[in-house]
Design a protein around this motif. Structure first.
Motif, short mmCIF file in Angstrom:
data_model
loop_
_atom_site.label_atom_id
_atom_site.label_comp_id
_atom_site.label_asym_id
_atom_site.label_seq_id
_atom_site.Cartn_x
_atom_site.Cartn_y
_atom_site.Cartn_z
N ALA A 310 0.83 -1.21 0.00
CA ALA A 310 0.00 0.00 0.00
C ALA A 310 0.87 1.26 0.00
O ALA A 310 0.55 2.24 -0.69
N ALA A 311 1.95 1.24 0.77
CA ALA A 311 2.86 2.39 0.79
C ALA A 311 3.58 2.52 -0.54
O ALA A 311 3.70 3.63 -1.10
N ALA A 312 4.06 1.41 -1.09
CA ALA A 312 4.81 1.45 -2.35
C ALA A 312 3.94 1.89 -3.51
O ALA A 312 4.42 2.54 -4.45
N GLU A 313 2.66 1.55 -3.46
CA GLU A 313 1.74 1.89 -4.55
C GLU A 313 1.11 3.26 -4.39
O GLU A 313 0.32 3.69 -5.25
N GLY A 314 1.41 3.97 -3.30
CA GLY A 314 0.86 5.30 -3.09
C GLY A 314 -0.52 5.32 -2.49
O GLY A 314 -1.14 6.39 -2.38
N ARG A 315 -1.02 4.18 -2.04
CA ARG A 315 -2.37 4.14 -1.48
C ARG A 315 -2.46 4.85 -0.14
O ARG A 315 -3.54 5.28 0.27
N THR A 316 -1.32 4.98 0.58
CA THR A 316 -1.32 5.66 1.88
C THR A 316 -0.72 7.06 1.80
O THR A 316 -0.47 7.69 2.83
N ALA A 317 -0.48 7.55 0.58
CA ALA A 317 0.03 8.91 0.40
C ALA A 317 -1.06 9.93 0.68
O ALA A 317 -2.24 9.60 0.79
N ARG A 318 -0.67 11.20 0.76
CA ARG A 318 -1.64 12.25 1.05
C ARG A 318 -2.76 12.30 0.02
O ARG A 318 -3.89 12.66 0.35
N ASP A 319 -2.46 11.94 -1.21
CA ASP A 319 -3.49 11.93 -2.25
C ASP A 319 -3.95 10.51 -2.58
O ASP A 319 -4.54 10.26 -3.62
#
Length: 388
Positions: A310-319
């Motif tokens: 999830a972190a690597a795929e950007g799912r937990t990013a601000r956007d």
């Protein structure tokens, strides 16, 4: 049962301070009073957290000292110590006090100095931090908290295939978020390559996987539901859970699942009559990058084994789908132990009010905070919502 609300929030910059404890806390408390639009004589009680003042600064009877310093001499004061979950436990007790009708207005906060400004170097501070581990079974082996969370994370890697690159992506995300936070200890961004090139601390953790020792203070004003509407922009505390897990870590059945977090989250969601799927964002206790991955799964924000991807795929990013640690987290914002829990509440409050500045999350209506203590043996989880 009548709910509590946060009506004032403030914190110092986290980092290195040469300011005495009472003055450091005073900065956060006075900013909080100003934010709430109240004066110290309107406060009924003061609940605060400080985990290590006795060991780091020979300063223990802090309650009346801090109360006096911010103009609250005479109010009842309770100090809490729960390792890194210290001020979130103070917050929980303040919330319960106003919900029960014991008090109407409570100041809650925490303060800690953990940097060499205390006169203690990094090895000595590491030893003091380790006092939150098991005295008979763990401390004599030399096990310190980088090692504790490294063990948890290695087990997670074994069970789910989590990689060092996943960990590095958590660091990159949180440093990026921290670069937007004027109160963060570290405002510098990093890259996956830099994170993976950093020196090893405790396998699999490298330097960029570890949060810093920080000095700082944070505070909030909690009021009863009857009082909340007389303040500007109150934020409701809709659920709060508190759970513990078995100690020592060798006795944990599944150390990589952080059971106390799961239990505390279940309590908080049930009180709030909501679920993890309804959360718009989260502040979690990322003392190490692996700890964020474990927390994201324990709170139900992502599925089992999905924290790293999830972190690597950007799912937990601000956007992303579920932003985690828009403040920068402990990793970039910093970790002054006694101040960390209420700093998370400050962050939730600002996003739910729409006052988080550059890092503001669009349309945030509901958030969750996760603050653990020691070897994940204590966890407090809080759900907050913007008032309609």
């Amino acid at each position: 049962m009548a709910r509590a609300a946060v009506v004032g929030a403030g914190m110092t910059k986290f980092g290195v301070h040469d300011t005495p404890l009472q003055e450091l806390f005073g900065q956060a408390a006075l900013d909080t009073f100003d934010d709430a639009g109240i004066t110290p004589d309107e406060v009924d009680a003061f609940y605060f957290g400080n985990a290590m003042g006795g060991q780091t600064e020979n300063d223990t009877h802090l309650g009346p000292k801090l109360a006096s310093h911010v103009g609250m001499a005479g109010v009842p004061v309770q100090r809490f110590e729960d390792a890194c979950a210290t001020s979130s436990n103070a917050f929980k007790n303040a919330v319960e006090a106003v919900e029960a009708g014991v008090h109407d207005v409570v100041l809650v906060g925490g303060v800690e100095r953990c940097t060499p400004e205390t006169g203690k170097d990094t090895p000595e501070m590491t030893r003091i931090f380790a006092s939150a581990s098991h005295r008979q079974y763990e401390q004599p082996t030399g096990l310190t908290f980088p090692g504790v969370f490294a063990l948890f994370t290695k087990r997670h890697m074994h069970e789910h295939g989590t990689t060092e690159e996943h960990l590095a992506n958590v660091a990159v995300k949180n440093h990026g978020n921290g670069s937007l936070n004027p109160n963060a200890h570290f405002g510098k961004q990093t890259t996956v390559e830099e994170a993976l090139d950093a020196p090893k601390v405790a396998d699999p953790f490298r330097l960029m996987d570890c949060c810093p020792f920080s000095d700082g203070a944070s505070a909030v004003v909690v009021v009863s539901d009857d009082y909340a509407d007389s303040f500007d922009a109150p934020v409701d505390v809709s659920g709060i859970g508190h759970a513990t897990d078995v100690v020592p870590i060798g006795d944990k059945e599944k150390p990589h699942v952080t059971q106390a977090a799961r239990d505390a989250a279940a309590q908080a969601y049930e009180q709030a009559d909501t679920t993890a799927d309804a959360m718009d964002f989260a502040e979690v206790h990322d003392c190490f990058t692996g700890a964020e991955i474990l927390a994201s799964e324990a709170l139900g924000l992502v599925g089992e084994g999905e924290g790293g991807p999830a972190a690597a795929e950007g799912r937990t990013a601000r956007d992303g789908e579920i932003p985690i640690n828009p403040s920068g987290g402990l990793k970039a914002k910093g970790h002054p132990i006694g101040a960390t829990g209420t700093a998370q509440i400050v962050e939730l409050t600002e996003h739910l009010r729409g006052t988080a500045g550059e890092r503001q999350l669009d349309g945030a209506e509901r958030g969750v905070a996760h603050n653990l203590g020691g070897d994940a043996a204590t966890t407090v989880v809080t759900v907050m919502e913007a008032r309609e």
